[in-house]
Design an enzyme around this catalytic site. Sequence first.
Site, mmCIF file in Angstrom:
data_model
loop_
_atom_site.group_PDB
_atom_site.id
_atom_site.type_symbol
_atom_site.label_atom_id
_atom_site.label_comp_id
_atom_site.label_asym_id
_atom_site.label_seq_id
_atom_site.Cartn_x
_atom_site.Cartn_y
_atom_site.Cartn_z
ATOM 1 N N SER A 182 -29.939 0.962 17.147
ATOM 2 C CA SER A 182 -29.660 1.762 15.951
ATOM 3 C C SER A 182 -30.880 1.716 15.045
ATOM 4 C CB SER A 182 -28.461 1.171 15.209
ATOM 5 O OG SER A 182 -28.403 1.677 13.898
ATOM 6 N N TYR B 259 -25.324 -7.054 11.533
ATOM 7 C CA TYR B 259 -25.385 -5.899 12.443
ATOM 8 C C TYR B 259 -26.849 -5.512 12.690
ATOM 9 C CZ TYR B 259 -24.870 -1.095 14.155
ATOM 10 O OH TYR B 259 -24.964 0.058 14.908
HETATM 11 N N1 LIG Z 1 -21.809 5.628 15.137
HETATM 12 C C1 LIG Z 1 -23.075 5.641 14.718
HETATM 13 O O1 LIG Z 1 -23.461 6.358 13.778
HETATM 14 C C2 LIG Z 1 -24.120 4.779 15.393
HETATM 15 C C3 LIG Z 1 -25.450 4.843 14.938
HETATM 16 C C4 LIG Z 1 -26.417 4.094 15.580
HETATM 17 C C5 LIG Z 1 -26.077 3.295 16.643
HETATM 18 N N2 LIG Z 1 -24.776 3.197 17.056
HETATM 19 C C6 LIG Z 1 -24.498 2.321 18.195
HETATM 20 O O2 LIG Z 1 -23.750 3.062 19.146
HETATM 21 C C7 LIG Z 1 -22.907 2.167 19.871
HETATM 22 C C8 LIG Z 1 -21.491 2.714 19.832
HETATM 23 O O3 LIG Z 1 -21.108 2.804 18.484
HETATM 24 P P1 LIG Z 1 -19.834 3.659 18.006
HETATM 25 O O4 LIG Z 1 -20.158 4.183 16.670
HETATM 26 O O5 LIG Z 1 -19.381 4.560 19.107
HETATM 27 O O6 LIG Z 1 -18.807 2.459 17.776
HETATM 28 P P2 LIG Z 1 -17.235 2.440 17.970
HETATM 29 O O7 LIG Z 1 -16.633 3.789 17.885
HETATM 30 O O8 LIG Z 1 -16.745 1.341 17.062
HETATM 31 O O9 LIG Z 1 -17.111 1.980 19.484
HETATM 32 C C9 LIG Z 1 -17.533 0.712 19.850
HETATM 33 C C10 LIG Z 1 -16.934 0.395 21.185
HETATM 34 O O10 LIG Z 1 -17.313 -0.940 21.508
HETATM 35 C C11 LIG Z 1 -16.175 -1.592 22.026
HETATM 36 N N3 LIG Z 1 -16.225 -3.033 21.829
HETATM 37 C C12 LIG Z 1 -16.295 -3.710 20.654
HETATM 38 N N4 LIG Z 1 -16.262 -5.026 20.869
HETATM 39 C C13 LIG Z 1 -16.169 -5.193 22.223
HETATM 40 C C14 LIG Z 1 -16.076 -6.321 23.055
HETATM 41 N N5 LIG Z 1 -16.037 -7.564 22.569
HETATM 42 N N6 LIG Z 1 -16.001 -6.128 24.402
HETATM 43 C C15 LIG Z 1 -16.005 -4.879 24.910
HETATM 44 N N7 LIG Z 1 -16.075 -3.763 24.163
HETATM 45 C C16 LIG Z 1 -16.160 -3.934 22.827
HETATM 46 C C17 LIG Z 1 -14.999 -0.985 21.281
HETATM 47 O O11 LIG Z 1 -13.835 -1.245 21.992
HETATM 48 P P3 LIG Z 1 -12.347 -0.946 21.378
HETATM 49 O O12 LIG Z 1 -12.122 0.518 21.656
HETATM 50 O O13 LIG Z 1 -11.475 -1.852 22.151
HETATM 51 O O14 LIG Z 1 -12.420 -1.263 19.912
HETATM 52 C C18 LIG Z 1 -15.404 0.477 21.200
HETATM 53 O O15 LIG Z 1 -14.987 1.147 22.364
HETATM 54 C C19 LIG Z 1 -23.047 0.795 19.223
HETATM 55 O O16 LIG Z 1 -23.937 0.011 19.996
HETATM 56 C C20 LIG Z 1 -23.638 1.112 17.856
HETATM 57 O O17 LIG Z 1 -24.403 0.032 17.359
HETATM 58 C C21 LIG Z 1 -23.797 3.936 16.461
#
Ligand SMILES: NC(=O)c1ccc[n+]([C@@H]2O[C@H](COP(=O)([O-])OP(=O)(O)OC[C@H]3O[C@@H](n4cnc5c(N)ncnc54)[C@H](OP(=O)(O)O)[C@@H]3O)[C@@H](O)[C@H]2O)c1
Length: 198
Positions: free
Chosen positions: A115, A140
């Site tokens: 990120s 984070y």
């Molecule tokens: N959204 C953004 O704007 C953004 C920006 C930059 C980078 N990112 C990166 O993109 C990636 C995905 O983010 P997102 O926004 O899609 O987040 P999200 O919607 O919160 O999804 C995160 C996923 O990770 C899973 N997870 C969390 N803890 C876990 C564990 N202990 N074991 C296995 N799975 C686990 C969650 O499972 P559950 O469904 O069971 O909760 C969920 O499916 C992350 O690495 C984040 O840092 C996101």
Amino acid sequence: MVGARVYLACRDVQKGEFVAKEIQTMTGNQQVLVRKLDLSDTKSIRAFAKGFLAEEKHLHILINNAGVMMCPYSKTADGFEMHIGVNHLGHFLLTHLLLEKLKESAPSRIVNVSSLAHLLGRIHFHNLQGEKFYNAGLAYCHSKLANILFTQELARRLKGGPGGNKCGDMSQREAGRSQRSGNCFQSPSPGEDLFLWL
Ligand SMILES: NC(=O)c1ccc[n+]([C@@H]2O[C@H](COP(=O)([O-])OP(=O)(O)OC[C@H]3O[C@@H](n4cnc5c(N)ncnc54)[C@H](OP(=O)(O)O)[C@@H]3O)[C@@H](O)[C@H]2O)c1
């Protein structure tokens, strides 16, 4: 990934099955499988990797996407602070356990999702578990910096290996998409393009 056998490695298998059905319906690809993986527990990571290696001859793409963000202070089953434990160490161990299979399956790819938040990250070796000081937002950021450092070092070590090394620094792409959208937080939909350039 048309025609590929895809594993959804999820901590909540029921949710995973629901999503797998959606993907099957949308794409027509029935080879979407769900397996249990809790990145906050090294036993679960080892069990997943063992099961996967017993099941599959090849692994072409590993996407380390799962992550937690700004959660209250807590620790993984092995006593690591949750952000560094799940977002970095969990993926680090999983990648390590699957690395030989990825090498054997070349051409192959590892995608680590970081990120733009990594820019605020620091690796505080004296406080890696956040026991002396804890800020959920910074925790984070630190874990996302660890993703970048891990990616760069792994790329360096794999250079010249079977299939060559095409690891890129995802932070540049992340910066690009954040500039386009005007902020750092996006719904999963525009984020999908991150994974499709494999
Ligand atoms: N959204 C953004 O704007 C953004 C920006 C930059 C980078 N990112 C990166 O993109 C990636 C995905 O983010 P997102 O926004 O899609 O987040 P999200 O919607 O919160 O999804 C995160 C996923 O990770 C899973 N997870 C969390 N803890 C876990 C564990 N202990 N074991 C296995 N799975 C686990 C969650 O499972 P559950 O469904 O069971 O909760 C969920 O499916 C992350 O690495 C984040 O840092 C996101």
